[in-house]
Write a protein that holds these residues in place. Structure first.
Motif, PDB file in Angstrom:
ATOM      1  N   LEU A  85       0.660  -1.092   0.045  1.00 44.10           N
ATOM      2  CA  LEU A  85      -0.033   0.167   0.439  1.00 44.10           C
ATOM      3  C   LEU A  85       1.102   0.932  -0.253  1.00 44.10           C
ATOM      4  CD1 LEU A  85      -2.015   1.145   0.298  1.00 44.10           C
ATOM      5  CD2 LEU A  85      -2.670   0.758   2.815  1.00 44.10           C
ATOM      6  N   ILE A  86       2.129   1.231   0.473  1.00 42.04           N
ATOM      7  CA  ILE A  86       2.477   2.445   1.156  1.00 42.04           C
ATOM      8  C   ILE A  86       3.632   2.777  -0.859  1.00 42.04           C
ATOM      9  CG2 ILE A  86       4.935   2.889   1.077  1.00 42.04           C
ATOM     10  CD1 ILE A  86       3.010   3.329   3.604  1.00 42.04           C
ATOM     11  N   ARG A  87       3.849   1.188  -1.385  1.00 44.95           N
ATOM     12  CA  ARG A  87       4.449   1.960  -2.511  1.00 44.95           C
ATOM     13  C   ARG A  87       3.167   2.402  -3.813  1.00 44.95           C
ATOM     14  NH1 ARG A  87       7.711   3.310  -5.360  1.00 44.95           N
ATOM     15  NH2 ARG A  87       8.159   2.443  -7.272  1.00 44.95           N
ATOM     16  N   ILE A  88       1.946   2.210  -3.405  1.00 47.78           N
ATOM     17  CA  ILE A  88       1.116   2.405  -3.735  1.00 47.78           C
ATOM     18  C   ILE A  88       0.985   4.193  -3.763  1.00 47.78           C
ATOM     19  CG2 ILE A  88      -1.563   2.462  -4.348  1.00 47.78           C
ATOM     20  CD1 ILE A  88      -1.434  -0.447  -4.478  1.00 47.78           C
ATOM     21  N   LEU A  89       0.771   4.630  -2.528  1.00 50.09           N
ATOM     22  CA  LEU A  89       0.653   5.604  -2.541  1.00 50.09           C
ATOM     23  C   LEU A  89       1.738   7.026  -2.552  1.00 50.09           C
ATOM     24  CD1 LEU A  89      -0.479   8.084  -0.255  1.00 50.09           C
ATOM     25  CD2 LEU A  89       0.086   6.727   1.120  1.00 50.09           C
ATOM     26  N   ILE A  90       3.052   5.344  -2.787  1.00 52.39           N
ATOM     27  CA  ILE A  90       4.457   6.498  -3.295  1.00 52.39           C
ATOM     28  C   ILE A  90       3.818   7.532  -4.442  1.00 52.39           C
ATOM     29  CG2 ILE A  90       6.456   6.937  -4.067  1.00 52.39           C
ATOM     30  CD1 ILE A  90       7.150   5.531  -1.393  1.00 52.39           C
ATOM     31  N   ASN A  91       3.266   6.585  -5.303  1.00 51.99           N
ATOM     32  CA  ASN A  91       2.968   6.584  -6.897  1.00 51.99           C
ATOM     33  C   ASN A  91       1.888   7.467  -6.873  1.00 51.99           C
ATOM     34  OD1 ASN A  91       5.079   4.897  -8.401  1.00 51.99           O
ATOM     35  ND2 ASN A  91       3.629   3.215  -7.962  1.00 51.99           N
ATOM     36  N   GLU A  92       1.076   7.752  -5.773  1.00 55.52           N
ATOM     37  CA  GLU A  92      -0.350   8.787  -5.620  1.00 55.52           C
ATOM     38  C   GLU A  92       0.913  10.237  -5.899  1.00 55.52           C
ATOM     39  OE1 GLU A  92      -3.120   8.325  -7.241  1.00 55.52           O
ATOM     40  OE2 GLU A  92      -2.617   5.795  -7.891  1.00 55.52           O
TER      41      GLU A  92
END
Lengths: 319, 153
Positions: free
Chosen positions: B59-66
């Motif tokens: 989830l952190i990785r997805i958040l960083i991309n967003e």
């Protein structure tokens, strides 16, 4: 080694953030899950065609994943890729914070050229390697040429930049550890401090150096060089979706990659060296573990201001 | 993973999500937008999460991309209220000092020292070599010590 402690410096989570998160979760619908692999395949095919048309190794379109030293994609990273290491469980805040603060106050006193380690009875601990700081690039280079590690040296301060800082770190040989003075000291609450004083001979065994240049406007150029025992073929260099990348041919480097975005340029490179053996941590030797074999040096060049060509020219000026 | 389990896992890492978003985005409104988009994207892609124990880092990785998507859409500015907080030592000199770092250094520092990820995982999250992570941490420590010394106790 986490000898620097931040704690949690952030303000409390704003109510607006919490409400948005809660509202988003409440609004989720239990619809059939999408199968993403076909979309990913379409992106890969498109990127491959564009790459062939352009005829270079430059990334085209969006790619996030890992590449090897030739720029070949070795894994694509969809946003949901899991990691090999499970999420660490957050430590109990009070206990961990107190220990971290305590370790910090002890390690602040570590002199140059000594290796300190704090161990707790009920869990691991913290170590801080032997380190030496330098006041100028010339001072660093004069030191490095006296050592046995065949680092490439920086020969110039880039135009418009000034030297800001440099340091070296050191590894251990069996001989050095045999002759080192080791002292242990009981600390508060079940902790033990071990000081390894290897003597001046350690300064020939540099395993890492780092240099920081800076401009008046705050732009930076940072260089880092480190002995490595990783097999060259085991490297995977991460690329983000907003970055282009290109394999380079640079003198004295076995492999080199340029990775760049609008606000950041980076060159990663490796140079092979004759095998060298040593220990990064004294415990490896005391536990009877065989030394690491360092077969090359990793180099990393990071800047937020120099152009790609300027950065390449800088790397090429190393001797 | 059903909606209840997903929501429970998200709630458990809410604080972590806020810290990461706040590291990359200065405005609270942008942090809210980023977390909303990240949660929606994660929910739609939940079938690709092979093991639930990797939920947080996924989830952190997805958040960083967003967060990066939002950064691309608008130039970074410091809202007036945040500027006031940064100037007020009572509200947190460490955070003000952290915000003075470049984003790449700041994010590495937060992921390593605040969120507790080892260097290898920080490298994978940010898609950079481990050596670059170590260098950014070294720079961050040095710059923070200098700033916090200048700001006084």
């Amino acid at each position: 080694m986490k000898e620097f402690h931040l704690g949690d410096p952030f303000p409390p989570t704003p109510e607006g953030f919490h409400l948005r998160l809660k509202g988003t979760l409440e609004g989720l619908k239990e619809e059939p899950m999408r199968r993403r692999h076909k979309v990913g395949t379409a992106i890969l095919v498109t990127a491959t065609i564009l790459t062939l048309l352009i005829g270079t190794a430059l990334a085209a379109g969006y790619f996030s994943g890992e590449i090897d030293w030739t720029g070949r994609k070795i894994s694509e990273d969809p946003p949901q890729e899991p990691f090999a290491t499970p999420t660490p469980a957050p430590p109990g805040t009070e206990g961990a914070e107190a220990r971290n603060e305590y370790e910090h106050t002890i390690l602040e006193n570590q002199p140059e050229g000594e290796y300190w380690q704090i161990r707790w009875e009920d869990r691991g601990g913290t170590s801080q390697g032997c380190r030496k700081a330098f006041a100028s690039l010339d001072e660093l280079n004069e030191f490095l040429v006296e050592g046995i590690t065949p680092f490439l040296l920086l020969t110039e301060v880039p135009d418009g930049y000034t030297f800001e800082a440099a340091y070296c770190m050191f590894y251990f040989s069996a001989d050095i550890l045999d002759k080192a003075t080791v002292e242990t000291e009981a600390l508060a609450e079940g902790a033990t401090l071990t000081k390894v004083m290897p003597g001046a001979d350690i300064y020939a065994l540099t395993c890492e150096y780092a240099v920081d240049f800076r401009r008046a406007d705050g732009s930076y150029l940072s260089i880092w060089a480190s002995l490595s025992s990783t097999d060259i073929d085991d490297y995977g260099i991460g690329v983000n979706g907003d970055e282009s990348y290109e394999a380079l041919k640079l003198p004295k480097m076995e492999h080199a990659l340029f990775i760049g975005s609008d606000d950041h340029r980076h060159i990663a490179a490796i140079a092979q060296i004759p095998d060298m053996e040593g220990y990064i941590y004294p415990d490896q030797y005391w536990d009877g573990i065989a030394p690491d074999t360092f077969s090359h040096v990793d180099y990393s060049f990071d800047t937020n201001n120099m152009t790609k060509d300027e950065l390449i020219a800088f790397v090429q000026s190393m001797r | 993973m059903d909606k209840g389990a997903f929501a429970a896992r998200v709630a458990a890492c809410e604080r972590k999500l806020y810290r990461v978003a706040r590291t990359m985005l200065r405005a609270d409104a942008d942090c809210e937008d980023a977390v909303q988009e990240a949660l929606l994207r994660a929910w739609r892609s939940r079938d690709s999460l092979r093991e639930e124990k990797y939920f947080d880092t996924w989830l952190i990785r997805i958040l960083i991309n967003e967060c990066r998507n939002i950064q691309r859409r608008s130039p970074p500015t410091l809202p007036l209220d945040r500027a006031a907080d940064a100037a007020d030592p009572e509200k947190g000199a460490p955070l003000a000092a952290l915000e003075g770092l470049s984003e790449k250094v700041r994010l590495a520092m937060v992921l390593y020292y605040v969120e507790g990820y080892p260097v290898g995982d920080v490298a994978k999250l940010l898609k950079i070599p481990a050596g670059t992570v170590k260098w950014r941490l070294s720079q961050g420590r040095k710059q923070l010590r200098k700033r916090m010394k200048e700001e006084g106790p």
